[in-house]
Structures are given as C-alpha cells and as structure tokens.
Design an enzyme around this catalytic site. Structure first.
Site, PDB file in Angstrom:
ATOM      1  N   LEU A   1       0.771  -1.151  -0.038  1.00 17.05           N
ATOM      2  CA  LEU A   1       0.099  -0.022  -0.122  1.00 17.05           C
ATOM      3  C   LEU A   1       0.810   1.213  -0.195  1.00 17.05           C
ATOM      4  O   LEU A   1       0.223   2.340  -0.437  1.00 17.05           O
ATOM      5  CB  LEU A   1      -0.924  -0.054   1.226  1.00 17.05           C
ATOM      6  CG  LEU A   1      -1.912  -1.156   1.305  1.00 17.05           C
ATOM      7  CD1 LEU A   1      -2.702  -0.955   2.713  1.00 17.05           C
ATOM      8  CD2 LEU A   1      -2.778  -1.109   0.170  1.00 17.05           C
ATOM      9  N   GLY A   2       2.080   1.104   0.361  1.00 22.26           N
ATOM     10  CA  GLY A   2       2.913   2.422   0.782  1.00 22.26           C
ATOM     11  C   GLY A   2       4.195   1.863   1.260  1.00 22.26           C
ATOM     12  O   GLY A   2       4.238   0.923   1.968  1.00 22.26           O
TER      13      GLY A   2
ATOM     14  N   GLY B   1       7.973   3.692   3.044  1.00 25.51           N
ATOM     15  CA  GLY B   1       8.570   4.831   3.359  1.00 25.51           C
ATOM     16  C   GLY B   1      10.430   4.286   3.614  1.00 25.51           C
ATOM     17  O   GLY B   1      10.614   3.409   3.444  1.00 25.51           O
TER      18      GLY B   1
ATOM     19  N   ALA C   1       9.838   1.861   6.945  1.00 22.67           N
ATOM     20  CA  ALA C   1       8.691   0.832   6.820  1.00 22.67           C
ATOM     21  C   ALA C   1       8.116   0.677   5.611  1.00 22.67           C
ATOM     22  O   ALA C   1       7.981   1.761   5.062  1.00 22.67           O
ATOM     23  CB  ALA C   1       7.873   1.242   7.985  1.00 22.67           C
ATOM     24  N   SER C   2       6.963  -0.269   5.533  1.00 21.59           N
ATOM     25  CA  SER C   2       6.341  -0.561   4.470  1.00 21.59           C
ATOM     26  C   SER C   2       5.117  -1.006   5.026  1.00 21.59           C
ATOM     27  O   SER C   2       4.810  -1.596   5.990  1.00 21.59           O
ATOM     28  CB  SER C   2       6.819  -1.644   3.566  1.00 21.59           C
ATOM     29  OG  SER C   2       7.947  -1.394   2.999  1.00 21.59           O
TER      30      SER C   2
ATOM     31  N   LYS D   1       1.751  -2.171   9.057  1.00 27.20           N
ATOM     32  CA  LYS D   1       3.070  -1.221   8.934  1.00 27.20           C
ATOM     33  C   LYS D   1       4.154  -2.217   9.336  1.00 27.20           C
ATOM     34  O   LYS D   1       4.168  -2.483  10.565  1.00 27.20           O
ATOM     35  CB  LYS D   1       2.990  -0.203   9.846  1.00 27.20           C
ATOM     36  CG  LYS D   1       4.071   0.808   9.327  1.00 27.20           C
ATOM     37  CD  LYS D   1       4.018   2.206   9.847  1.00 27.20           C
ATOM     38  CE  LYS D   1       4.899   3.234   9.625  1.00 27.20           C
ATOM     39  NZ  LYS D   1       4.628   4.586   9.963  1.00 27.20           N
TER      40      LYS D   1
ATOM     41  N   ASP E   1       4.321  15.519   9.888  1.00 23.41           N
ATOM     42  CA  ASP E   1       4.583  15.061   8.641  1.00 23.41           C
ATOM     43  C   ASP E   1       3.343  15.115   7.810  1.00 23.41           C
ATOM     44  O   ASP E   1       2.780  14.181   7.144  1.00 23.41           O
ATOM     45  CB  ASP E   1       5.194  13.898   8.409  1.00 23.41           C
ATOM     46  CG  ASP E   1       5.884  13.016   7.047  1.00 23.41           C
ATOM     47  OD1 ASP E   1       5.728  14.179   6.255  1.00 23.41           O
ATOM     48  OD2 ASP E   1       5.970  12.152   6.980  1.00 23.41           O
TER      49      ASP E   1
END
Length: 718
Positions: free
Chosen positions: A15-16, A18, A21-22, A38, A135
């Site tokens: 889904l995303g 960084g 983390a993923s 996460k 953020d």
C-alpha cells in the site's frame, strides 16, 4: 507470504513504502477482515529505542474518527519485526485522489469541505492530546468511504509524531520537503547549520500547503524545474514571500518570482468559499512564527467556515451563480450584505424569486427563514440596475494541454497523457457549468416575465374596473337629467367635474391599450425563452465530451501500466505510437466540441440574455409608469367623484325643498320652459348620488390594489 500470530499478508499487496517501514494490505486469520499492517525494516531499528516506540505510544493515546485506528502491535514470526496492525482505508490517500486526472485542478467544493472538516477535527484531537504530527501531507491523509457513500479522511503515519505542548519546541527534523516549514526545510533539505528550534506551528505550515494542494491540484511554491530540482529557489520563494501572498512561482530559469494573493481561476471552489479560505492560508503560510497564527485561531477560523450554511444565489443580471456562506443564526440583513460583497448589488436593490415565485426576505428575520437552495435550485436575484451579463469566468483548458515528445518515452508519454486528460476533465466540468448557466439564465428570465405578465393582468383588471364605473357615471341619461336642471354655479361645477371624468376615462382607456400591447410583447418573449430552454435540454455536447474521455481513459490506463516496464517490444511499441496518435485526435475532438458547442453557444446566449434583460428592464419601468398613471387617474377620479357627489347631494336637497314650496304655491302657475317634474329630478339626483358613492368606494379599492401592484413589480426589482 508473511504473518504474525493473528494476521497474514502477501508482500505484493503493498500500500505504501517509506524510509523505515512498508505498509501492506493484510487479513485477520480468523475473520478474514481486511487491515493494514505497517512492517518496520532494518533501518528503523537503527533509531534510538524511544524513537522506535514513539509511534506505538502516540497511536495508543489517540482515539478519533479522523485518526487512523490502531488495532494491535505484533511481531513477525521469523525476523520478529514490529508490526502495527491498523485500520484499512480502501480508497487510498488524499494524494491518490489528487493525482487522479479528474482532480488535476483541485477537488470539487463539496469534497474539499469534507477534507477541511476531517483534517481540522483530526488535528484538533492531536492538539488536545499535546501531539505534533510533523509530517502532514496528502499522502498521510487516508480516505475511507462511509456506509452512506460519503468520504471520511483520516490522519495516518505517526512515525515522526511526538508529544509537544503549545509552548514547547523541538530541534529534530522530519517531513516531506514540499510541505516543510522553511526553517525545517533549511536544515533538513539544504543541510545548512542553524540553531533554530521548532514549535507546533510547523504543522500549520504543512496544513496550509496541503489545503492549497487540495483546492488547486498544485503545490503553492514552485520554482522553475520543480521543487526537487531547484531547492535553493524553493527556499527563496518560501522565505521571501510577501505578507498575504499564498503562492509563489518561477516560470523561467533564473526568472523573477511571481506572487499570488488569490487562488487560480482554474480552482473549482466558489468565490464565496475562497473569500473565507484565502485569509486562513495567508496567515498559516507565514515564515515568521511570531506572525503565524496559533492553533487556537486556526481552529476558530476554520470552524467558523464549517459551521456556516451555503445559500446558492444566481444573479440574473450578471448571469453568475454565487455561493453565499452565512451562519444560520445570522439575520437576513447580514445575508443581504454578504450578497452585496460578492455581487455589488446593494441590499435595497435586491429582490428574489425562488422556483418561479416572488420571495420576500425580511431583513429582521433569522436567516433560517431562507428557503433551502442547491446549485440546481438557487435563489434568483434580479437587480434594478441594468448591466451587461459577464457570465462564468474561466481559463481555456486548451492552454493547459501539454504536447507529446516525438520519440517513445514511456514516462514522458504517461505524464503527457495524464496532463491532457486533466485538461479534458476540466473542459467537461466547464461544459457542465456553462450549460447549467444557460439553463439558469433562461429559466430565471422566464420567471421574471411571468411576474410581469401577472402585473399586467392585475393592472389591466384595475384599469378596466375603473373605466366601467366611470362609464356608468357618465351615462347619457344622467347627463340629460343634469342638463335640464337650472343654470346655477354648482351645476356648472358638476359639468366641469363630469368633463374631467371623461378625460380620465380616455387616459385609462389608453393605459388599457398600452398594457395589452405590453402583454403581447411579454408573451412573445416568453415563447422565445421556452424555445431556448428546450434547445439547452436537447444539447448533447456533454455526452460527446464524455464519450471522448472514456476512450482517452482506456489509453491512459494502458500508458500507466507501460511506464512501469523497462521497455516495449517492437509490436507493442507500434501500438503505443498508434495510441499516441489516437489520443491526440480524441483530445483535439474533445476541445473542438468544447469550443464550438459549449463556449460559442454560451457566449451567444450571454449576448441574447443581455438583450432580453434590457427589454425586461424597459418593460418593467414602463409598467411602473403605466401603473402610476392608473393610480393617479384613480386618485383624481375619486376626488372628482366626491366633489360631484357633494354637488348632487346639494342639488337634490335644493330640488326637494323647491318641490315642497311649489306644492304650496298656486297650481295654475306655468313654468317659462318645459322641465322635468321636481319629484323625478330628486329621484334621479338621489340615484346618481348613490352610484357616485359606490364609484368612490370602488376607486378607493382600486387605489389600494394599485399600491400593492406598485410593490409587486419591484419584487423582481432587485
């Protein structure tokens, strides 16, 4: 596949991702419920333990519908990596919403207000718990579709969050550079050593950039080549920004900086909402923390917007639809002033129609008495001052259409297709707005014509009633009765009054003929309006544009897939080239339909509307003059009738007295000339007197009707 004790996911369901983390889509092993997990990578464990634990602690502390929910903290079986199990939002993030071509120029007003409400509520919960996010950006605002189909936005990714009071500061830097406060940007991106500490207001800057992005589809501060390619200029734009400016752009390499104090014309928010939003953006996009608003003021001002209700007002004279934001507890007088601020139509000149009926707004009443409106069913405002309709202001979408590079470049081709599709969706939105504007023009003007026709009918009825009674009072029988009476001063005065009544009857007759002619003119105009409304309903330009868009979307989806590939085979490349050609033809056709079928027809309608509006203003003013003439005639006729009635009373009394004396005189006396018997004259005079009294009553009643009619046409006398 990876798993924890209770959850299972596949690494393809990303889904995303960084730096630390993923996030994956996962399922509960027992219930099958979808969740988001996460999973922290090795780099995350390089951070101090207190930093690692901070996100868990923050999420455990928070509980709000606009904050992503934390269900559990677990570990993977093999590597024992920490896993946050959170609420799954199936509709992606606000960033994915904004990256959709249909939102290339910002969100629709209704959706933007949902984003504003959710972000403000979520941030308010953070401040109540003493947490700074650090953020805030569209990618960290997730979207969920509620049971009723409504959007719900939730703040997520609290990896950079920490507890911080209003008066506390921090020195560590986090965040995404386009959304960073300039002080943080200077140290985190430009790597310049500085000793500044940062407060909670850094979140406000990020919120300001995010809201601008949501409203316009673009970032507010853009150097030539983009924020990531020209970081020094990016910093200059944000730090040199004048007070009140909400955006800055550098259009040419090494060019000057251009400042904007308003949202762009391509923005889909109404001017009414923009006027509320821009001051907020100007005050939270302030570099100096001393000048920047605090959260208390930010929450107060945004809550003020969210607590308002919108009243849709279509100005018929200007051919513009306005959104007027007011509080339900305000008076109608405040609403009228708010309308003036946008339309420049003074409150004393504002009159309204709603769904074809006059709508009287009493200034002292609460705004809650204003009927519920929508964009399709607004209040129609008619101004007494005639002006040239200006219509909807917009930028030609063709100006925002990028061109393909000659060679095959999968990423560049995708970007071009996306840009063209965004401009095409803007053309679709504008086409709908232009067609809707024509509908409101012809419909509103048709209502005004109907009101004027009603005024004609009522004025004509009053005029004919007055003529009828005047005619009856001037009958030849009564004239001969009076003519045969002795020549006395009162009788001469009576004859003069009767002569004046004849003159007034002639004036009223001309007024009646005038009103009849006006009725015919209005009837012809009404037929033209109905004909034009039918043509608007039969227009198929929207369907043609939508058909082109559907075909363009298929090519866009294919290009979106292709850009992720390292290259294309020969046959695939040939198909890709053909798709580029077809896409260009479709875009050209779409923009041609927009210009020739939408814009040109709309501009022609504006010209016609302006001509008809002038006719309506002239007719309305003419009817007022006629109404005033009828009222003046009625008033004068009433006075003449009262004088005549008084004279007739006196003559009747005198004749009665003479007849009594004559009965006592010699019966053999002969009158020097023939005359009616005194008794008959008395009866005739008494009858005439009674009729004149009835006439006085009817004329008074007519005058009251005329006074009311004098106010009725001013109802569309806005």
């Amino acid at each position: 596949m990876q798993s924890t004790v209770n959850y299972l996911w596949h690494t393809d369901d990303l889904l995303g991702q960084g730096a630390t983390a993923s996030v994956y889509k996962a399922r509960n092993k027992k219930s099958g419920e979808l969740v988001a997990v996460k999973v922290f990578n090795t780099a995350s464990y390089m951070r101090p333990r207190e930093v690692q634990m901070r996100e868990f602690e923050v999420l455990r502390k928070l509980n709000h519908q606009n904050i992503i929910k934390l269900f559990a903290v677990e570990e993977t079986g093999s590597s024992r990596q920490k896993v946050l199990v959170m609420e799954y939002c199936s509709s992606g993030s606000l960033l994915s919403v904004l990256e959709s071509p249909e939102n290339a120029f910002g969100l629709p007003e209704e959706e933007f207000l949902v984003v504003l409400r959710c972000v403000v509520a979520g941030m308010n919960h953070l401040r109540e718990n003493g947490i700074v996010h650090r953020d805030i950006k569209p990618g960290n605002i997730m979207r969920l579709v509620g049971e009723a189909g409504q959007s719900i936005y939730k703040l997520t990714d609290f990896g950079a969050a920490r507890e911080l009071g209003d008066d506390e500061q921090f020195v560590s830097v986090y965040g995404t550079e386009e959304y960073l406060h300039p002080d943080v940007y200077e140290r985190a991106v430009l790597r310049k050593p500085q000793q500044k500490a940062f407060g909670v207001t850094v979140d406000l800057w990020s919120i300001g950039v995010t809201l601008y992005h949501a409203a316009t589809g673009s970032l507010p501060f853009v150097p030539f080549g983009g924020p990531r390619r020209n970081k020094e200029i990016m910093y200059r734009i944000t730090t040199e920004k004048p007070a009140g400016a909400i955006a800055g752009t550098q259009r040419r390499e090494n060019g000057s900086l251009e400042w904007s104090y308003t949202l762009p014309v391509t923005c889909r928010l109404s001017l009414g909402l923009q006027s509320q939003l821009v001051p907020i953006l100007a005050n939270i996009l302030e570099v100096e923390q001393a000048k920047c608003w605090g959260f208390d003021q930010f929450f107060a001002e945004t809550s003020d917007i969210l607590q308002r209700v919108v009243v849709h007002v279509f100005s018929l004279s200007q051919a513009v639809l306005y959104h007027v934001y007011i509080h339900a507890h305000n008076t109608i007088a405040i609403f009228l002033e708010a309308v003036y601020e946008q339309t420049k139509v003074a409150p004393r000149h504002q009159e309204y129609l709603f769904e074809g009926h006059l709508c009287v707004l009493e200034p002292n009443l609460s705004a809650q008495h204003i009927t519920h409106t929508t964009a399709s069913s607004p209040l129609t405002l008619f101004s007494v001052a005639s002006e040239t309709p200006r219509g909807l202001a917009f930028r030609d979408p063709a100006l925002d259409v990028p061109k393909f590079v000659p060679k095959v470049d999968l990423q560049a081709d995708y970007n071009t297709v996306k840009g063209v599709l965004g401009a095409s969706y803007q053309a679709l939105w504008l086409a709908r707005a232009l067609l809707h504007g024509q509908e409101l023009m012809f419909r509103g003007l048709h209502w005004v014509v109907e009101v004027l026709q009603t005024t004609c009918r009522r004025t004509l009825e009053v005029t004919r009633t007055a003529l009828l009674f005047l005619s009856s009072s001037l009958s030849t029988e009564r004239s001969s009765s009076v003519a045969g009476m002795p020549e006395i001063r009162e009788l001469q005065r009576a004859v003069e009054l009767r002569s004046r009544l004849r003159t007034l009857a002639e004036v009223l007759s001309r007024c009646s003929q005038n009103i009849t002619e006006t009725q015919m003119s209005l009837s012809n105009l009404s037929s033209e309006l109905v004909k034009n409304r039918d043509q608007v309903h039969e227009d198929r330009s929207i369907q043609q544009i939508q058909c082109c868009l559907d075909k363009m979307n298929l090519i866009y989806k294919q290009f979106k897939k292709s850009r992720l590939r390292p290259g294309l085979g020969y046959n695939e490349e040939q198909i890709h080239k053909l798709d580029k050609v077809n896409f260009s033809h479709l875009a050209k056709r779409l923009l041609q339909v927009f210009q020739e079928e939408c814009v040109q027809k709309y501009q022609a309608s504006l010209v016609t509307h302006g001509k008809w509006m002038r006719e309506v203003h002239e007719t309305r003013n003419h009817l007022r003059l006629v109404g005033c003439s009828v009222a003046a005639c009625n008033t004068e006729a009433q006075g003449a009738q009262e004088g005549l009635s008084k004279i007739l009373d006196q003559l009747s009394h005198q004749l009665l007295q003479d007849s009594t004396e004559g009965a006592q005189a010699s019966p053999t006396s002969i009158a020097p000339y023939p005359s009616p018997a005194p008794k008959d004259l008395v009866l005739h005079m008494q009858e005439l007197c009674e009729e004149m009294k009835l006439l006085a009553f009817d004329l008074q009643d007519n005058n009251r009707i005329i006074e009311r009619l004098g106010r009725v046409p001013s109802a569309p006398d806005v």
